[in-house]
Design a protein around this motif. Structure first.
Motif, PDB file in Angstrom:
ATOM      1  N   ALA A 127      -1.973   8.868  -7.135  1.00 27.50           N
ATOM      2  CA  ALA A 127      -2.768   9.384  -6.007  1.00 27.50           C
ATOM      3  C   ALA A 127      -2.271   8.820  -4.681  1.00 27.50           C
ATOM      4  N   GLU A 128      -0.945   8.945  -4.461  1.00 30.91           N
ATOM      5  CA  GLU A 128      -0.365   8.446  -3.222  1.00 30.91           C
ATOM      6  C   GLU A 128       0.827   9.291  -2.815  1.00 30.91           C
ATOM      7  N   ILE A 129       1.142   9.234  -1.541  1.00 27.60           N
ATOM      8  CA  ILE A 129       2.337   9.877  -1.027  1.00 27.60           C
ATOM      9  C   ILE A 129       3.476   8.872  -1.098  1.00 27.60           C
ATOM     10  N   VAL A 130       4.571   9.289  -1.700  1.00 26.96           N
ATOM     11  CA  VAL A 130       5.785   8.489  -1.754  1.00 26.96           C
ATOM     12  C   VAL A 130       6.698   9.069  -0.686  1.00 26.96           C
ATOM     13  N   TRP A 131       7.178   8.251   0.232  1.00 23.58           N
ATOM     14  CA  TRP A 131       7.885   8.791   1.384  1.00 23.58           C
ATOM     15  C   TRP A 131       8.997   7.880   1.858  1.00 23.58           C
ATOM     16  N   GLN A 132       9.860   8.457   2.696  1.00 26.16           N
ATOM     17  CA  GLN A 132      10.903   7.729   3.400  1.00 26.16           C
ATOM     18  C   GLN A 132      10.922   8.222   4.835  1.00 26.16           C
ATOM     19  N   ALA A 133      11.381   7.371   5.722  1.00 31.93           N
ATOM     20  CA  ALA A 133      11.489   7.737   7.138  1.00 31.93           C
ATOM     21  C   ALA A 133      12.945   7.598   7.570  1.00 31.93           C
ATOM     22  N   PHE A 134      13.300   8.303   8.637  1.00 38.39           N
ATOM     23  CA  PHE A 134      14.663   8.206   9.155  1.00 38.39           C
ATOM     24  C   PHE A 134      14.918   6.850   9.794  1.00 38.39           C
ATOM     25  N   GLY A 135      13.924   6.313  10.458  1.00 39.95           N
ATOM     26  CA  GLY A 135      14.064   5.022  11.113  1.00 39.95           C
ATOM     27  C   GLY A 135      13.096   4.026  10.512  1.00 39.95           C
TER      28      GLY A 135
ATOM     29  N   SER B  40       7.604  18.367 -12.481  1.00 39.09           N
ATOM     30  CA  SER B  40       8.858  18.735 -11.819  1.00 39.09           C
ATOM     31  C   SER B  40       9.172  17.821 -10.640  1.00 39.09           C
ATOM     32  N   ARG B  41       8.149  17.189 -10.054  1.00 36.79           N
ATOM     33  CA  ARG B  41       8.365  16.276  -8.928  1.00 36.79           C
ATOM     34  C   ARG B  41       8.736  14.870  -9.362  1.00 36.79           C
ATOM     35  N   ALA B  42       8.557  14.528 -10.624  1.00 35.80           N
ATOM     36  CA  ALA B  42       8.780  13.157 -11.093  1.00 35.80           C
ATOM     37  C   ALA B  42      10.171  12.620 -10.755  1.00 35.80           C
ATOM     38  N   PRO B  43      11.260  13.381 -10.968  1.00 37.81           N
ATOM     39  CA  PRO B  43      12.572  12.838 -10.607  1.00 37.81           C
ATOM     40  C   PRO B  43      12.715  12.574  -9.106  1.00 37.81           C
ATOM     41  N   ARG B  44      12.176  13.453  -8.292  1.00 41.96           N
ATOM     42  CA  ARG B  44      12.257  13.272  -6.839  1.00 41.96           C
ATOM     43  C   ARG B  44      11.417  12.072  -6.403  1.00 41.96           C
ATOM     44  N   ILE B  45      10.261  11.883  -7.014  1.00 44.77           N
ATOM     45  CA  ILE B  45       9.420  10.732  -6.697  1.00 44.77           C
ATOM     46  C   ILE B  45      10.163   9.443  -7.036  1.00 44.77           C
ATOM     47  N   ALA B  46      10.816   9.417  -8.189  1.00 46.33           N
ATOM     48  CA  ALA B  46      11.589   8.242  -8.587  1.00 46.33           C
ATOM     49  C   ALA B  46      12.733   7.991  -7.604  1.00 46.33           C
ATOM     50  N   GLU B  47      13.365   9.059  -7.151  1.00 48.44           N
ATOM     51  CA  GLU B  47      14.443   8.947  -6.168  1.00 48.44           C
ATOM     52  C   GLU B  47      13.929   8.382  -4.840  1.00 48.44           C
ATOM     53  N   LEU B  48      12.779   8.847  -4.407  1.00 48.36           N
ATOM     54  CA  LEU B  48      12.191   8.336  -3.171  1.00 48.36           C
ATOM     55  C   LEU B  48      11.798   6.869  -3.309  1.00 48.36           C
ATOM     56  N   ARG B  49      11.244   6.503  -4.451  1.00 47.89           N
ATOM     57  CA  ARG B  49      10.852   5.092  -4.669  1.00 47.89           C
ATOM     58  C   ARG B  49      12.077   4.174  -4.667  1.00 47.89           C
ATOM     59  N   ALA B  50      13.195   4.680  -5.204  1.00 52.66           N
ATOM     60  CA  ALA B  50      14.416   3.872  -5.284  1.00 52.66           C
ATOM     61  C   ALA B  50      15.065   3.682  -3.914  1.00 52.66           C
ATOM     62  N   GLY B  51      14.693   4.548  -2.983  1.00 49.63           N
ATOM     63  CA  GLY B  51      15.216   4.422  -1.613  1.00 49.63           C
ATOM     64  C   GLY B  51      16.456   5.195  -1.469  1.00 49.63           C
TER      65      GLY B  51
END
Length: 92
Positions: A39-47, A81-92
């Protein structure tokens, strides 16, 4: 990427295939995904994220969790279907 075609009179017309768009077979790439299990947003920012950005992510997370229950990028999107992308975002 463009495709050329010849029009009447010998002129060449180019039709853009919009290189900035993902092909239809691939879902669009985003800098955030909603993780239903946590129940959270996994995200990355440009800066470097500042306090205002973190507060906005927290606000949107609460809205998605409390009002929507999920945030799909397109109609066939699913938590699985989002699980791989979520893992990718968590890994940075």
């Amino acid at each position: 990427m463009t495709k050329a075609r010849t029009e009447p009179g010998g002129r060449t017309a180019r039709a853009s295939t919009a290189p900035w768009r993902a092909p239809r077979s691939a879902p669009p790439r985003r800098l955030w995904e909603y993780d239903v299990e946590r129940a959270e947003i996994v995200w990355q920012a440009f800066g470097e994220p500042d306090a205002a950005l973190r507060a906005e992510v927290d606000r949107v997370t609460a809205f998605v969790r409390d009002e929507l229950g999920d945030a799909r990028g397109f109609s066939l999107d699913s938590p699985k279907s989002r699980a791989p992308r979520i893992a990718e975002l968590r890994a940075g």
